[in-house]
Design a protein around this motif. Structure first.
Motif, PDB file in Angstrom:
ATOM      1  N   ARG A  72       0.853  -1.186   0.000  1.00 24.63           N
ATOM      2  CA  ARG A  72       0.000   0.000   0.000  1.00 24.63           C
ATOM      3  C   ARG A  72       0.891   1.239   0.000  1.00 24.63           C
ATOM      4  N   ARG A  73       0.501   2.218  -0.793  1.00 24.80           N
ATOM      5  CA  ARG A  73       1.266   3.479  -0.845  1.00 24.80           C
ATOM      6  C   ARG A  73       1.161   4.210   0.491  1.00 24.80           C
ATOM      7  N   THR A  74       2.318   4.739   0.958  1.00 27.21           N
ATOM      8  CA  THR A  74       2.349   5.505   2.207  1.00 27.21           C
ATOM      9  C   THR A  74       2.810   6.937   2.004  1.00 27.21           C
ATOM     10  N   GLY A  75       3.437   7.227   0.879  1.00 29.08           N
ATOM     11  CA  GLY A  75       3.912   8.574   0.600  1.00 29.08           C
ATOM     12  C   GLY A  75       3.175   9.173  -0.579  1.00 29.08           C
ATOM     13  N   PRO A  76       3.648  10.307  -1.093  1.00 31.65           N
ATOM     14  CA  PRO A  76       3.014  10.928  -2.262  1.00 31.65           C
ATOM     15  C   PRO A  76       3.062  10.003  -3.472  1.00 31.65           C
ATOM     16  N   LYS A  77       2.150  10.191  -4.401  1.00 38.10           N
ATOM     17  CA  LYS A  77       2.142   9.374  -5.610  1.00 38.10           C
ATOM     18  C   LYS A  77       3.476   9.536  -6.347  1.00 38.10           C
ATOM     19  N   GLY A  78       4.051   8.408  -6.735  1.00 36.29           N
ATOM     20  CA  GLY A  78       5.320   8.432  -7.442  1.00 36.29           C
ATOM     21  C   GLY A  78       6.531   8.458  -6.539  1.00 36.29           C
ATOM     22  N   SER A  79       6.328   8.526  -5.230  1.00 39.79           N
ATOM     23  CA  SER A  79       7.461   8.611  -4.296  1.00 39.79           C
ATOM     24  C   SER A  79       8.161   7.283  -4.104  1.00 39.79           C
ATOM     25  N   GLY A  80       7.472   6.184  -4.435  1.00 39.74           N
ATOM     26  CA  GLY A  80       8.048   4.871  -4.198  1.00 39.74           C
ATOM     27  C   GLY A  80       7.955   4.426  -2.756  1.00 39.74           C
ATOM     28  N   VAL A 403      -0.362  11.894 -19.327  1.00 39.18           N
ATOM     29  CA  VAL A 403      -0.444  10.628 -18.592  1.00 39.18           C
ATOM     30  C   VAL A 403       0.040  10.818 -17.157  1.00 39.18           C
ATOM     31  N   ARG A 404       1.184  11.483 -17.009  1.00 40.35           N
ATOM     32  CA  ARG A 404       1.729  11.711 -15.665  1.00 40.35           C
ATOM     33  C   ARG A 404       0.792  12.585 -14.836  1.00 40.35           C
ATOM     34  N   GLN A 405       0.238  13.612 -15.462  1.00 40.23           N
ATOM     35  CA  GLN A 405      -0.704  14.474 -14.743  1.00 40.23           C
ATOM     36  C   GLN A 405      -1.911  13.677 -14.273  1.00 40.23           C
ATOM     37  N   GLY A 406      -2.397  12.819 -15.156  1.00 40.02           N
ATOM     38  CA  GLY A 406      -3.570  12.030 -14.804  1.00 40.02           C
ATOM     39  C   GLY A 406      -3.313  11.085 -13.658  1.00 40.02           C
ATOM     40  N   PHE A 407      -2.208  10.356 -13.690  1.00 34.84           N
ATOM     41  CA  PHE A 407      -1.911   9.404 -12.626  1.00 34.84           C
ATOM     42  C   PHE A 407      -1.564  10.093 -11.314  1.00 34.84           C
ATOM     43  N   ALA A 408      -1.168  11.346 -11.370  1.00 33.14           N
ATOM     44  CA  ALA A 408      -0.839  12.091 -10.149  1.00 33.14           C
ATOM     45  C   ALA A 408      -2.078  12.593  -9.413  1.00 33.14           C
ATOM     46  N   ARG A 409      -3.263  12.442 -10.013  1.00 36.24           N
ATOM     47  CA  ARG A 409      -4.497  12.904  -9.357  1.00 36.24           C
ATOM     48  C   ARG A 409      -4.724  12.195  -8.022  1.00 36.24           C
ATOM     49  N   GLU A 410      -4.956  12.964  -6.980  1.00 40.05           N
ATOM     50  CA  GLU A 410      -5.222  12.359  -5.679  1.00 40.05           C
ATOM     51  C   GLU A 410      -6.601  11.709  -5.623  1.00 40.05           C
ATOM     52  N   ASP A 411      -7.497  12.130  -6.517  1.00 38.33           N
ATOM     53  CA  ASP A 411      -8.843  11.546  -6.500  1.00 38.33           C
ATOM     54  C   ASP A 411      -8.958  10.323  -7.401  1.00 38.33           C
ATOM     55  N   LEU A 412      -7.836   9.855  -7.936  1.00 32.48           N
ATOM     56  CA  LEU A 412      -7.827   8.656  -8.776  1.00 32.48           C
ATOM     57  C   LEU A 412      -7.226   7.505  -7.985  1.00 32.48           C
ATOM     58  N   GLN A 426       4.731   2.519  -9.465  1.00 34.35           N
ATOM     59  CA  GLN A 426       5.158   3.562  -8.526  1.00 34.35           C
ATOM     60  C   GLN A 426       4.076   4.620  -8.316  1.00 34.35           C
ATOM     61  N   MET A 427       3.162   4.764  -9.281  1.00 36.71           N
ATOM     62  CA  MET A 427       2.083   5.744  -9.165  1.00 36.71           C
ATOM     63  C   MET A 427       0.818   5.145  -8.557  1.00 36.71           C
TER      64      MET A 427
END
Length: 696
Positions: A72-80, A403-412, A426-427
Motif C-alpha cells: 500500500r502506498r504511504t507517501g506521495p504518488k510516485g514517491s516509491g 499521462v503523468r498528470q492524470g496518474f498524479a491525481r489524488e482523486d484517482l 510507482q504511481m
C-alpha cells in the motif's frame, strides 16, 4: 554434495508481445527454478531459434527485484514509498474503493486497463470479464495493431495469408515495415534458409539501416510515413514495363484497369520526391519483383505507427496482387494469422454480459481521459478508479505529460498488478505481485505463424505472487461480480474455450504440444478467391465500412486506391525533424528493462542523428541533445548515424522515463491523435526540433 541437479526439459510458449510466440524448451531444475531456454526444433516455425532476451529468461524470472507481496502506498504518488500488507487487506481495499466509486459516480467511473504484457488468452483477456459483468467502462485497444490489420484486411478480405514458412522456398523475400532481427527473429530464420538453399535475395524496406537491413541484399530507406508513395511508384513501373500479370488481375482483383489509370501519374519521379528513395532504386526494386515470381512480402507492424498507416499497408499489399505472386509457392503476402484461430473467448471475456451502451475508452488516449478531456470521455464523467494488468502506461502510452498528470491525481485510485516496480506501479495506491508465464497455465496462438498451444505451469511462483486470474477470482465476490468464469480454474477455462472454438479439449492440444492450423495451399494463397463477398482482392479500399473495429477519424477522406495520404505530421520550420521511436533488440516495449544483460546492451537512451544534420547544429557523438515539440521535451544522447535520410531521427526502444536526462521519456513527444479508420497510436509519426542540451 557431489550429486548433479535434476534437470527436466519442459515445453512452453513465449507469451510476450511478439508475433513469433516462440515454441520453447525450458530447463526446469529440481522442479523449482529454470535454467536455459531454447527454441524448440519440434515446432517448424520456431525451428530451434529464440531471441537472446528470452534465452536468458532465468535472469528475469529469478530477478532479485521481483515484486513478492502486496503493498500500500504511504507517501506521495510516485514517491516509491510503500508498506507491506496482506492479500486480504489489499483486495478488501480495492473492493471497497471500487464499490465506493461506483456508488458515487456510477460504474463507468471504473476503468480496468490492460494490454499485451502476456499474450495468453486467460491471463490477458480475463479482465474484460470483470469489466463486462460490472458494466465498467470498456477498454478499446488501439495502441498496437489496428492500423496495419485493417489495411491488410480491406485488400485481402481477412487477416491471414501465405504460410510464413514459405519464406524458406521464396526467391525474393521482401521484409517491409518490420525489423525482425530485433522483433521477430524467426522471420530471419526462414528468409536466411531461402538465401542459403535457393540463392534467394532478401529485400528490406524501412526508415533506417537497422539490423535487418544490414543483412539484406536490397535496401530501401524511406522517409517515415511515405510507404504508400513508394508502393505506387513501384506499381507504376510494374504496369509500364509489362510485369503486371493481367490474366491474374482479371480473375482475382476488383479494378485493375482503374488502378493502372490511377497510377499513370504516380511515376517513380513523383514517388521519389515524396519518399526520398532515388528513382533508380525504385525502378530496380520494381524490376526485381517483376522478374521474380516467387516474391514473398512479409509486412509488419511498423505500418501501425503512422497516421496514414492503414492506407500505406493497403498500398504495399496491392503489389503482389499486381504481379500475381499469390499464385506461386513462396509468393504472396503475410502480415498476421488473426483470422485463423476462431477462438471463442465468450467465457474468458464474459461476452453475454456486454452492455454496448457503456462507453468504450480508447487505450491510447489514457492521458486525455485521466485529465478530463470531454471528447475522450465520450461526454461522460471522469475515471475515478483503475485496475491495471499487463501494461505500463506511465512509460509506454503516448502524450506522457498528460499521462503523468492524470496518474498524479489524488482523486484517482489505482491498483497495479505487476512483476516489477514499474513506473506505473510507482504511481499506484495498491501494488499486487504477479506471476510470470512459467508459473501459471495459459492458452497461446502465434500471430506470426499458425500454431496454437497450451503453456503449462512449470514451477511454483515465488513469494506471494498470484496470477491475473487468481486476482480476478478474489475480487469478484468483493465487487458482487458473478460469472461462471470466475469459478473456473485456468485449465478449465482453456478446456472450455478450446471446445467452444472447435479445437478439441486441453488434453488433445497438450498431446500435440503445438498444433499447426495452417490451411491448405489453395486457401492460403486465395486461389479459390479472396475473402470478400466478390472473391476479389480489392485495389479499391472501402474505408467507410471497415471489416472490424470502431470507426473513427477522417475515414471518409482516405484514398480508396493506393496513394500517398498526406496526413502525417510533416516537418516544418519550427520542427524540422521527423522522429520515429522504433523497437530495440533487447527491450520489448518496457519488458526486459529490468534485466542486466538487456540494460547493458541498450545502454543509455539515445537518438540517431545523420552526421550532416548533427554538424549543422554543432552536435558531436555522445552529446546530450534535447528533442521537443508542442507535447513536451526529452533529453538523450546523440549517436551519429548515416543510415537515415536527412531530417530523420530514430530513438530505439522504450527506456524508463527516469533513465532519460531530466526524467522525461521518449513518449513525451508522441501523440494520441485518432488514426482513421479504427484508431491507433502514431508512435513513429512525430515532428520535433533538435538542439544541443543546455549545459551539455
Amino acid at each position: 554434495m557431489n550429486q548433479h541437479a535434476k534437470i527436466a526439459i519442459r515445453h512452453s510458449t513465449c507469451p510476450h508481445d511478439c508475433p513469433s510466440a516462440c515454441a520453447l524448451d525450458v530447463e526446469v531444475i529440481e522442479g523449482r527454478s529454470i535454467g536455459r531456454v531454447r527454441g524448440s526444433k519440434q515446432q517448424t516455425y520456431t525451428a530451434g531459434v529464440v531471441c537472446a532476451k528470452v534465452a536468458r529468461y532465468a535472469e528475469r524470472i529469478h530477478h532479485p527485484e521481483r515484486l513478492m507481496y502486496p503493498m500500500r502506498r504511504t507517501g506521495p504518488k510516485g514517491s516509491g514509498q510503500f508498506e507491506r500488507i496482506s492479500w486480504d487487506e489489499a483486495l478488501d481495499e480495492i473492493g471497497h474503493r471500487f464499490n465506493a466509486v461506483e456508488r458515487e459516480f456510477g460504474a463507468e467511473a471504473v476503468w480496468p486497463y490492460y494490454y499485451a504484457g502476456t499474450m495468453g488468452l486467460v491471463m490477458r483477456d480475463g479482465l474484460n470479464r470483470l469489466t463486462h459483468v460490472k458494466r465498467y467502462s470498456r477498454f478499446y485497444s488501439t495502441i498496437c495493431a489496428n492500423v496495419a490489420r485493417v489495411g491488410f484486411a480491406v485488400g485481402a478480405g481477412k487477416i491471414a495469408g501465405v504460410d510464413p514458412r514459405e519464406m524458406g522456398v521464396s526467391d525474393l523475400v521482401v521484409i517491409w515495415g518490420t525489423n525482425p532481427v530485433n522483433t521477430q527473429v524467426n522471420v530471419m530464420t526462414h528468409a536466411s534458409r531461402a538465401r542459403k538453399e535457393r540463392g534467394a535475395r532478401i529485400a528490406a524496406v524501412d526508415i533506417y539501416n537497422n539490423d535487418t537491413m544490414k543483412q539484406a541484399d536490397i535496401k530501401i530507406i524511406l522517409r517515415p510515413g511515405t510507404d504508400g508513395a513508394f508502393a505506387c511508384g513501384v506499381m507504376h513501373v510494374l504496369f509500364r514495363d509489362g510485369y503486371a500479370d493481367r490474366t491474374y488481375m482479371d480473375k482475382y482483383t476488383d479494378c485493375p484497369a482503374e488502378l493502372e489509370a490511377h497510377l499513370e501519374t504516380r511515376t517513380p519521379e513523383w514517388a521519389s520526391a515524396i519518399c526520398g528513395v532515388p528513382v533508380a532504386e525504385i525502378e530496380a526494386f520494381a524490376k526485381a519483383i517483376g522478374e521474380t515470381k516467387r516474391t514473398f512480402f512479409r509486412l509488419g507492424y511498423g505500418f501501425s505507427r503512422s497516421r496514414n498507416g492503414a492506407a500505406q499497408m493497403h498500398a504495399a499489399a496491392c503489389i503482389p496482387a499486381v504481379t500475381g505472386a499469390w499464385q506461386y509457392e513462396g509468393g504472396g503476402a503475410f502480415f498476421n494469422n488473426y483470422a485463423l484461430w476462431h477462438f471463442d473467448e465468450s467465457i474468458i471475456e464474459g461476452h453475454e454480459a456486454i452492455d454496448r451502451s457503456t462507453r468504450a475508452l480508447d487505450q491510447s488516449k489514457i492521458g486525455r481521459i485521466l485529465t478530463g478531456d470531454a471528447e475522450a470521455l465520450h461526454g461522460k464523467g471522469p475515471v475515478k478508479a483503475m485496475l491495471i494488468q499487463n501494461t505500463n502506461p506511465v512509460t509506454v502510452a503516448p502524450e506522457q505529460v498528460l499521462v503523468r498528470q492524470g496518474f498524479a491525481r489524488e482523486d484517482l485510485f489505482v491498483a497495479v498488478h505487476e512483476q516489477f516496480m514499474t513506473e506505473t506501479a510507482q504511481m499506484a495506491d495498491i501494488v499486487l505481485p504477479a506471476t510470470m508465464f512459467m508459473e501459471h497455465d495459459d492458452l497461446y496462438y502465434g500471430g506470426g505463424h499458425q500454431h496454437i498451444s497450451v503453456g503449462p505451469r512449470l514451477i511454483d511462483p515465488p513469494g506471494e505472487c498470484r496470477s491475473n486470474h487468481e486476482v480476478l477470482q478474489a475480487l469478484a465476490p468483493r465487487l458482487g461480480a458473478k460469472h461462471r468464469g470466475f469459478e473456473m480454474s485456468p485449465r478449465e477455462l482453456i478446456d472450455a474455450t478450446l471446445k467452444l472454438s472447435g479445437h478439441g479439449d486441453i488434453a488433445a492440444l497438450e498431446a500435440d504440444i503445438w498444433r499447426d492450423l495452417q490451411p491448405d495451399f489453395r486457401t492460403s494463397h486465395f486461389l479459390d478467391g479472396f475473402a470478400h463477398a466478390d472473391k476479389k482482392f480489392h485495389f479499391k479500399a472501402d474505408w467507410v465500412h471497415p471489416p472490424f473495429g470502431l470507426m473513427m477519424g477522417d475515414f471518409d477522406k482516405m484514398p480508396s486506391l493506393p496513394d500517398h495520404w498526406a496526413v502525417i505530421e510533416e516537418a516544418d520550420r519550427d520542427h524540422p525533424f521527423r522522429l520515429a521511436t522504433s523497437p530495440s533488440r533487447s527491450f520489448l516495449n518496457t519488458t526486459f528493462n529490468e534485466t542486466p544483460s538487456s540494460q547493458a546492451r541498450e545502454g543509455k537512451p539515445s537518438v540517431m542523428v545523420h552526421p550532416l544534420d548533427a554538424a549543422a547544429l554543432d552536435i558531436a557523438e555522445g552529446d546530450a541533445v534535447t528533442l521537443g515539440n508542442t507535447r513536451g521535451e526529452t533529453t538523450l544522447i546523440a549517436t551519429l548515424f548515416d543510415g537515415v535520410q536527412r531530417g530523420v531521427l530514430i530513438a530505439e526502444s522504450v527506456h524508463p522515463n527516469k533513465n532519460h536526462i531530466g526524467g522525461r521519456g521518449i513518449n513525451v513527444l508522441t501523440g494520441a491523435d485518432t488514426i482513421a479508420p479504427i484508431g491507433g497510436a502514431p508512435f513513429h509519426d512525430n515532428k520535433v526540433w533538435l538542439r544541443k542540451a543546455a549545459n551539455a
